[in-house]
Design a protein around this motif. Structure first.
Motif, PDB file in Angstrom:
ATOM      1  N   SER A  18       0.837  -1.193   0.000  1.00 53.03           N
ATOM      2  CA  SER A  18       0.000   0.000   0.000  1.00 53.03           C
ATOM      3  C   SER A  18       0.873   1.244   0.000  1.00 53.03           C
ATOM      4  O   SER A  18       1.929   1.282   0.619  1.00 53.03           O
ATOM      5  N   THR A  20       0.709   5.811  -0.252  1.00 52.08           N
ATOM      6  CA  THR A  20      -0.094   7.019  -0.163  1.00 52.08           C
ATOM      7  C   THR A  20       0.302   7.937  -1.314  1.00 52.08           C
ATOM      8  O   THR A  20       1.468   8.295  -1.449  1.00 52.08           O
ATOM      9  N   ALA A 195      -5.734  -1.907  -2.722  1.00 51.21           N
ATOM     10  CA  ALA A 195      -6.916  -1.913  -1.859  1.00 51.21           C
ATOM     11  C   ALA A 195      -6.715  -1.096  -0.587  1.00 51.21           C
ATOM     12  O   ALA A 195      -7.650  -0.476  -0.086  1.00 51.21           O
ATOM     13  N   SER A 196      -5.498  -1.087  -0.058  1.00 56.11           N
ATOM     14  CA  SER A 196      -5.244  -0.368   1.195  1.00 56.11           C
ATOM     15  C   SER A 196      -4.487   0.935   0.988  1.00 56.11           C
ATOM     16  O   SER A 196      -3.991   1.530   1.946  1.00 56.11           O
ATOM     17  N   SER A 197      -4.384   1.381  -0.252  1.00 58.73           N
ATOM     18  CA  SER A 197      -3.701   2.646  -0.545  1.00 58.73           C
ATOM     19  C   SER A 197      -4.666   3.818  -0.453  1.00 58.73           C
ATOM     20  O   SER A 197      -5.884   3.648  -0.559  1.00 58.73           O
ATOM     21  N   ASN A 198      -4.105   5.000  -0.281  1.00 57.65           N
ATOM     22  CA  ASN A 198      -4.913   6.212  -0.194  1.00 57.65           C
ATOM     23  C   ASN A 198      -4.510   7.207  -1.277  1.00 57.65           C
ATOM     24  O   ASN A 198      -3.368   7.217  -1.727  1.00 57.65           O
ATOM     25  N   TYR A 199      -5.468   8.044  -1.677  1.00 56.35           N
ATOM     26  CA  TYR A 199      -5.209   9.124  -2.626  1.00 56.35           C
ATOM     27  C   TYR A 199      -5.664  10.414  -1.964  1.00 56.35           C
ATOM     28  O   TYR A 199      -6.840  10.568  -1.599  1.00 56.35           O
ATOM     29  N   GLN A 229      -9.066  13.348   1.633  1.00 59.35           N
ATOM     30  CA  GLN A 229      -8.525  11.995   1.488  1.00 59.35           C
ATOM     31  C   GLN A 229      -9.567  11.050   0.913  1.00 59.35           C
ATOM     32  O   GLN A 229     -10.726  11.058   1.319  1.00 59.35           O
ATOM     33  N   TYR A 230      -9.135  10.242  -0.054  1.00 55.55           N
ATOM     34  CA  TYR A 230      -9.971   9.229  -0.679  1.00 55.55           C
ATOM     35  C   TYR A 230      -9.241   7.889  -0.606  1.00 55.55           C
ATOM     36  O   TYR A 230      -8.050   7.827  -0.319  1.00 55.55           O
ATOM     37  N   THR A 231      -9.964   6.822  -0.892  1.00 52.58           N
ATOM     38  CA  THR A 231      -9.286   5.539  -1.068  1.00 52.58           C
ATOM     39  C   THR A 231      -8.736   5.500  -2.481  1.00 52.58           C
ATOM     40  O   THR A 231      -9.304   6.103  -3.399  1.00 52.58           O
ATOM     41  N   THR A 233      -8.808   3.032  -4.351  1.00 51.96           N
ATOM     42  CA  THR A 233      -9.794   2.286  -5.129  1.00 51.96           C
ATOM     43  C   THR A 233     -10.798   3.241  -5.763  1.00 51.96           C
ATOM     44  O   THR A 233     -11.197   3.066  -6.920  1.00 51.96           O
ATOM     45  N   ASP A 234     -11.215   4.270  -5.002  1.00 51.70           N
ATOM     46  CA  ASP A 234     -12.126   5.274  -5.573  1.00 51.70           C
ATOM     47  C   ASP A 234     -11.457   6.022  -6.709  1.00 51.70           C
ATOM     48  O   ASP A 234     -12.077   6.289  -7.750  1.00 51.70           O
TER      49      ASP A 234
END
Length: 250
Positions: A18, A20, A195-199, A229-231, A233-234
């Motif tokens: 994951s 960021t 899946a566990s990363s953030n954007y 902050q978003y996932t 995946t989004d």
């Protein structure tokens, strides 16, 4: 370390755990500014930095502090680029002025990468992240995108507008490309990897913000900056969820 070798190493690290991702925009009074995407993969170095160094050889064991422009990379690959269509060459040219900075240290448990460029107007950033996916069309370029294969290729058209009164970030989904992606088995792998990363988006303006259409926006103390902050995946599957408007005080 050769540019392509460095890119391949960074790509491998980016897809192993994951991360960021932070999209930054700084806008000045006159509308000029700076755009960057930062990737922080330090979580992987924290977990397995020593093992990665052992697996990747002597170069990976050493600290890396590298800066180059895509213009330099394209100079190395000029023969390959000459074989591409005029449209693809035009797309790649948009990336020429991007500066890529990589800092990696297994001892410090650090892995940071930044792609940055200046702009005269935010309109210049039209589809700039999607353009990064064109790097894969270079000869041997499967790993040429330093932020990971497929980054930016979320089947949408992204645009930014700013007129001093309002700022807009808008991604319009290409339904045909989205349908094709749904049938791609590689998409399932990408989904699992990130899946566990953030954007995260961090935007900085020359004026105080009156309101933001996204209720999750966090304001700086001076109300000139926002963070949302978003996932990841989004970002990849529902890019229009990252759409919002910013209105400024008069």
């Amino acid at each position: 370390m050769k540019l392509y070798k460095l890119l391949s190493l960074s790509f491998l690290l980016a897809t192993l755990t994951s991360c960021t991702f932070t999209e930054n925009i700084y806008i000045n009074d006159n509308g000029t500014g700076k755009f960057s995407v930062d990737m922080d993969g330090s979580a992987l170095m924290e977990m397995a930095g020593d093992q990665i160094g052992n697996q990747m050889g002597a170069n990976a064991k050493k600290d890396i502090d590298s800066t180059f422009t895509f213009k330099q990379l394209f100079a190395e690959k000029k023969d390959s680029i000459a074989k591409l269509s005029p449209d693809v060459q035009k797309e790649l040219k948009k990336l020429e002025n991007f500066v890529v900075t990589t800092k990696m240290s297994s001892e410090k448990k650090q892995f940071l990468m930044t792609m940055a460029t200046d702009f005269k107007n935010v309109n210049e950033l039209q589809d700039i992240l999607q353009t990064a996916s064109s790097l894969q069309k270079l000869e041997g370029g499967a790993n040429a995108n330093p932020l990971g294969s497929g980054f930016g290729d979320n089947k949408s058209k992204l645009s930014y507008t700013y007129d001093g009164k309002k700022f807009t970030r808008k991604a319009v989904i290409d339904q045909q490309k989205l349908a094709a992606k749904a049938k791609d088995s590689a998409a399932d792998m990408s989904k699992m990897i990130f899946a566990s990363s953030n954007y995260i988006v961090k935007y900085h303006f020359p004026k105080k913000i009156k309101k933001v259409s996204n209720p999750n926006a966090l304001f700086s103390d001076d109300r000139k900056s926002i963070t949302i902050q978003y996932t990841f995946t989004d970002y990849m599957e529902n890019p229009d969820k990252l759409n919002f408007d910013v209105e400024f005080e008069k």
